[in-house]
Design an enzyme around this catalytic site. Structure first.
Site, PDB file in Angstrom:
ATOM      1  N   ASP A 189     -18.932  38.350  21.146  1.00 51.38           N
ATOM      2  CA  ASP A 189     -17.813  38.720  21.303  1.00 51.38           C
ATOM      3  C   ASP A 189     -16.939  38.186  20.233  1.00 51.38           C
ATOM      4  OD1 ASP A 189     -14.926  38.991  22.068  1.00 51.38           O
ATOM      5  OD2 ASP A 189     -15.218  38.129  24.237  1.00 51.38           O
ATOM      6  N   GLY A 204     -20.163  51.279  18.656  1.00 50.41           N
ATOM      7  CA  GLY A 204     -19.037  52.225  18.656  1.00 50.41           C
ATOM      8  C   GLY A 204     -19.406  53.538  17.825  1.00 50.41           C
ATOM      9  N   GLN A 205     -18.442  54.437  17.551  1.00 47.93           N
ATOM     10  CA  GLN A 205     -18.487  55.532  17.091  1.00 47.93           C
ATOM     11  C   GLN A 205     -19.061  55.628  15.584  1.00 47.93           C
ATOM     12  OE1 GLN A 205     -15.204  58.033  16.207  1.00 47.93           O
ATOM     13  NE2 GLN A 205     -16.448  59.547  15.898  1.00 47.93           N
ATOM     14  N   ASP A 248     -22.529  43.843  19.241  1.00 50.15           N
ATOM     15  CA  ASP A 248     -21.341  44.398  19.989  1.00 50.15           C
ATOM     16  C   ASP A 248     -21.370  43.379  21.314  1.00 50.15           C
ATOM     17  OD1 ASP A 248     -19.509  46.236  21.485  1.00 50.15           O
ATOM     18  OD2 ASP A 248     -20.326  47.618  19.888  1.00 50.15           O
ATOM     19  N   GLY A 305     -19.225  45.588  16.132  1.00 51.75           N
ATOM     20  CA  GLY A 305     -18.757  46.756  17.009  1.00 51.75           C
ATOM     21  C   GLY A 305     -19.861  47.773  16.484  1.00 51.75           C
ATOM     22  N   TYR A 361      -1.618  49.639  17.924  1.00 50.30           N
ATOM     23  CA  TYR A 361      -2.936  50.099  16.864  1.00 50.30           C
ATOM     24  C   TYR A 361      -2.295  49.957  15.551  1.00 50.30           C
ATOM     25  CZ  TYR A 361      -6.995  52.324  14.931  1.00 50.30           C
ATOM     26  OH  TYR A 361      -8.027  52.875  14.131  1.00 50.30           O
ATOM     27  N   ILE A 363     -12.401  60.561  12.493  1.00 52.59           N
ATOM     28  CA  ILE A 363     -13.773  60.831  12.096  1.00 52.59           C
ATOM     29  C   ILE A 363     -14.427  61.481  13.286  1.00 52.59           C
ATOM     30  CG2 ILE A 363     -15.891  59.294  11.423  1.00 52.59           C
ATOM     31  CD1 ILE A 363     -13.648  58.846   9.492  1.00 52.59           C
TER      32      ILE A 363
HETATM   33  P1  NAD Z   1     -15.211  52.380  18.857  1.00 53.53           P
HETATM   34  O1  NAD Z   1     -14.211  52.046  19.917  1.00 53.53           O
HETATM   35  O2  NAD Z   1     -15.959  53.751  19.092  1.00 53.53           O
HETATM   36  O3  NAD Z   1     -16.061  51.101  18.818  1.00 53.53           O
HETATM   37  C1  NAD Z   1     -15.530  49.893  18.792  1.00 53.53           C
HETATM   38  C2  NAD Z   1     -16.778  48.941  19.131  1.00 53.53           C
HETATM   39  O4  NAD Z   1     -16.047  47.703  19.182  1.00 53.53           O
HETATM   40  C3  NAD Z   1     -17.342  49.269  20.560  1.00 53.53           C
HETATM   41  O5  NAD Z   1     -18.438  49.550  20.498  1.00 53.53           O
HETATM   42  C4  NAD Z   1     -16.811  48.071  21.505  1.00 53.53           C
HETATM   43  O6  NAD Z   1     -17.642  47.560  22.274  1.00 53.53           O
HETATM   44  C5  NAD Z   1     -16.595  46.943  20.274  1.00 53.53           C
HETATM   45  N1  NAD Z   1     -15.862  45.787  20.583  1.00 53.53           N
HETATM   46  C6  NAD Z   1     -14.443  45.829  21.165  1.00 53.53           C
HETATM   47  N2  NAD Z   1     -14.347  44.558  21.423  1.00 53.53           N
HETATM   48  C7  NAD Z   1     -15.038  43.832  20.893  1.00 53.53           C
HETATM   49  C8  NAD Z   1     -15.029  42.225  20.775  1.00 53.53           C
HETATM   50  N3  NAD Z   1     -14.012  41.529  21.103  1.00 53.53           N
HETATM   51  N4  NAD Z   1     -16.344  41.907  20.133  1.00 53.53           N
HETATM   52  C9  NAD Z   1     -17.330  42.828  19.738  1.00 53.53           C
HETATM   53  N5  NAD Z   1     -17.329  43.969  19.693  1.00 53.53           N
HETATM   54  C10 NAD Z   1     -16.121  44.635  20.346  1.00 53.53           C
HETATM   55  O7  NAD Z   1     -14.474  52.455  17.389  1.00 53.53           O
HETATM   56  P2  NAD Z   1     -14.848  53.165  16.077  1.00 53.53           P
HETATM   57  O8  NAD Z   1     -14.355  54.611  16.230  1.00 53.53           O
HETATM   58  O9  NAD Z   1     -16.465  53.349  15.816  1.00 53.53           O
HETATM   59  O10 NAD Z   1     -14.006  52.526  15.034  1.00 53.53           O
HETATM   60  C11 NAD Z   1     -14.683  51.616  14.242  1.00 53.53           C
HETATM   61  C12 NAD Z   1     -13.359  50.931  13.459  1.00 53.53           C
HETATM   62  O11 NAD Z   1     -12.983  52.061  12.558  1.00 53.53           O
HETATM   63  C13 NAD Z   1     -12.244  50.498  14.341  1.00 53.53           C
HETATM   64  O12 NAD Z   1     -11.616  49.198  13.426  1.00 53.53           O
HETATM   65  C14 NAD Z   1     -11.343  51.715  13.903  1.00 53.53           C
HETATM   66  O13 NAD Z   1      -9.881  51.082  14.350  1.00 53.53           O
HETATM   67  C15 NAD Z   1     -11.606  52.084  12.770  1.00 53.53           C
HETATM   68  N6  NAD Z   1     -11.083  53.496  12.587  1.00 53.53           N
HETATM   69  C16 NAD Z   1     -11.807  54.315  13.429  1.00 53.53           C
HETATM   70  C17 NAD Z   1     -11.449  55.720  13.239  1.00 53.53           C
HETATM   71  C18 NAD Z   1     -11.896  56.992  13.903  1.00 53.53           C
HETATM   72  O14 NAD Z   1     -11.562  58.029  13.932  1.00 53.53           O
HETATM   73  N7  NAD Z   1     -13.174  56.660  14.743  1.00 53.53           N
HETATM   74  C19 NAD Z   1     -10.346  56.323  12.336  1.00 53.53           C
HETATM   75  C20 NAD Z   1      -9.764  55.248  11.984  1.00 53.53           C
HETATM   76  C21 NAD Z   1     -10.025  53.933  11.908  1.00 53.53           C
HETATM   77  N1  SER Z   2      -9.047  58.017  14.925  1.00 53.59           N
HETATM   78  C1  SER Z   2      -8.297  56.743  15.087  1.00 53.59           C
HETATM   79  C2  SER Z   2      -7.295  57.042  16.429  1.00 53.59           C
HETATM   80  O1  SER Z   2      -7.116  58.098  16.694  1.00 53.59           O
HETATM   81  C3  SER Z   2      -7.374  56.731  13.724  1.00 53.59           C
HETATM   82  O2  SER Z   2      -7.374  55.374  13.505  1.00 53.59           O
HETATM   83  O3  SER Z   2      -7.042  56.006  16.971  1.00 53.59           O
END
Ligand code: NAD
Ligand code: SER
Length: 318
Positions: free
Chosen positions: A51, A13-14, A36, A10, A141, A171
Site C-alpha cells: 500500500d 493496473g492498466q 500493488d 500500481g 484528479y 491510453i
Molecule cells: P489503474 O487504475 O488501471 O491502475 C492503478 C493501480 O494502482 C491499480 O492496480 C490499483 O490497485 C493501484 N493502487 C491504487 N491505490 C494504491 C495504493 N494505495 N497503493 C498501491 N497501489 C495502489 O490506472 P492506470 O490507468 O494504469 O494509470 C496509471 C497511472 O497513469 C496513474 O497515475 C494515472 O493517473 C496515469 N494516467 C493514466 C491514463 C490512462 O489513460 N490510463 C492517462 C493519464 C494518466
Molecule cells: N485517461 C485518464 C482519465 O480519463 C486521463 O488521465 O482519467
C-alpha cells in the site's frame, strides 16, 4: 549490495501491467519488482503487496529489495475521483509524497510519476494545447496531478531527485482494462465490437480527446527514462500526444473493419470532464528534447486492437 532494481507501484493496473513486462524485457525479470494493493498473479519476476500510503512499508521494501528506481503508477483516476474527491486527493498525494521522500532520503537514481491531460481546464487552449499553459483543472484528479507535477519539480530543484514525468493522454490497449477514467470508452468500445455487440457511449459523438496507443505510451515512458538528464527541460511533466479522435470517429474506424458495428450515445457526468480537457496537444517539447514520435494513428490502432482482441475472445485467454 548494489542498488539496481526497479520498483513498480500500481503494477496491476492498466498501464502498470504492460509496463512491468516491458521493463522486464529490457532489464531482466528479476530486476523488476511489481507491486500493488493485492497479490499479483502470473508474473515471471518478483512481486510484492504494497500500500503506497504506508511510508514505512515502502521504505522497508526499497531497502530489502535494493531498489534504485521507482515507477509510481498508483492513482485514483478522473471519473472515480469525482465520486469521492477527498479520498482521491489523499491517495494521489500521500502516495506521491511517500515516493518522493523515500527517493530523497535513500538517494534513489530515478523516479517516474505519470501526469495527465487532466491538468488542463477550460481556460487552456483547446487545440494544440501548449506545454506551458494555464493549469486550472476541474477534477480532483487534475488538481492532484498539477500539485504532483509541482512537487516533482520541487524535489528535483531542491533535492536533486531525478523525477521524470509525462502527461499521458487517454491510453488504449488490449492487454489490460482501464481503471475508472473518462477516456475508458475508447478501450471498452473495442471489446464490445469484437463480441458483435452494439456500444452505448458515455460521451457525445463530437467529443474530441487526445489518445495514445499502449505500445507508443510504453515506448515514450522508456525513452524518457533513458534520456540523458541534461536533455530534459521540463521537470514538471511533458505534454505527450499520439492522436485525437471523437467517439463518432473511432466508431467509423471500427465499422471500416466490422461493418455491422453500431454505436449510440448517452452522455453522463464524464461528459463535463471531457469537455474541460484539450482536444489536441502540442508535444513539441518532448519531440525536441528526447526525440518523441508516435507510431500509431487511429486506423492502425483499430486494426491492431481488433487483431489481438479477436484472438483473446477466440481462445478465452486474457
Ligand atoms: P489503474 O487504475 O488501471 O491502475 C492503478 C493501480 O494502482 C491499480 O492496480 C490499483 O490497485 C493501484 N493502487 C491504487 N491505490 C494504491 C495504493 N494505495 N497503493 C498501491 N497501489 C495502489 O490506472 P492506470 O490507468 O494504469 O494509470 C496509471 C497511472 O497513469 C496513474 O497515475 C494515472 O493517473 C496515469 N494516467 C493514466 C491514463 C490512462 O489513460 N490510463 C492517462 C493519464 C494518466
Ligand atoms: N485517461 C485518464 C482519465 O480519463 C486521463 O488521465 O482519467
Amino acid at each position: 549490495m548494489k542498488k539496481d532494481r526497479i520498483l513498480i507501484i500500481g503494477a496491476g493496473g492498466q498501464i502498470g501491467a504492460v509496463l512491468t513486462e516491458a521493463l522486464r524485457a529490457v532489464h531482466g525479470a528479476d530486476s523488476v519488482v511489481a507491486s500493488d494493493l493485492r497479490p499479483l498473479e502470473g508474473h515471471d519476476g518478483p512481486t510484492e503487496v504494497l500500500d503506497a500510503l504506508d511510508a514505512n512499508a515502502l521504505a522497508e521494501l526499497v531497502q530489502s529489495r535494493h531498489i534504485s528506481q521507482i515507477y509510481h503508477l498508483a492513482a485514483i483516476l478522473s471519473a472515480t475521483g469525482e465520486k469521492d474527491p477527498m479520498r482521491a486527493w489523499e491517495i494521489n498525494m500521500r502516495s506521491l509524497f511517500n515516493v518522493l521522500e523515500v527517493s530523497r532520503s535513500l538517494q534513489l537514481d530515478k523516479v517516474y510519476f505519470p501526469s495527465s491531460i487532466a491538468v488542463f481546464g477550460r481556460e487552456a487552449a483547446k487545440q494544440q494545447t501548449p506545454q506551458y499553459e494555464v493549469l486550472i483543472p476541474e477534477t480532483v484528479y487534475g488538481i492532484s496531478k498539477v500539485a504532483g507535477e509541482n512537487w516533482a519539480n520541487y524535489y528535483y530543484r531542491r533535492y536533486g531527485v531525478d523525477v521524470r514525468s509525462l502527461r499521458y493522454p487517454g491510453i488504449i490497449g488490449h492487454e489490460s482494462m482501464p481503471g475508472g477514467g473518462t477516456t475508458d470508452y475508447a478501450v471498452d468500445i473495442y471489446h464490445y465490437a469484437v463480441q458483435g455487440r452494439d456500444y452505448e457511449c458515455f460521451l457525445g459523438p463530437e467529443t474530441s480527446l487526445p489518445m495514445l496507443y499502449m505500445p507508443d505510451a510504453i515506448r515514450a515512458t522508456l525513452q524518457l527514462m533513458e534520456a540523458p538528464a541534461d536533455r530534459l527541460s521540463a521537470r514538471t511533466s511533458y505534454n505527450l500526444a499520439g492522436m485525437s479522435f471523437t467517439p463518432a470517429e473511432i466508431a467509423a474506424s471500427i465499422s471500416g473493419e466490422l461493418p455491422g458495428f453500431r454505436i449510440s450515445y448517452k452522455p453522463d457526468f464524464r461528459q463535463a470532464i471531457a469537455d474541460s480537457w484539450p482536444a489536441s496537444i502540442d508535444d513539441s517539447a518532448a519531440r525536441n528534447d528526447w526525440g518523441w514520435k508516435p507510431e500509431f494513428d487511429l486506423d492502425a490502432m483499430t486494426k491492431d486492437m481488433l487483431l489481438h482482441l479477436r484472438e483473446k475472445y477466440r481462445t478465452g485467454v486474457f
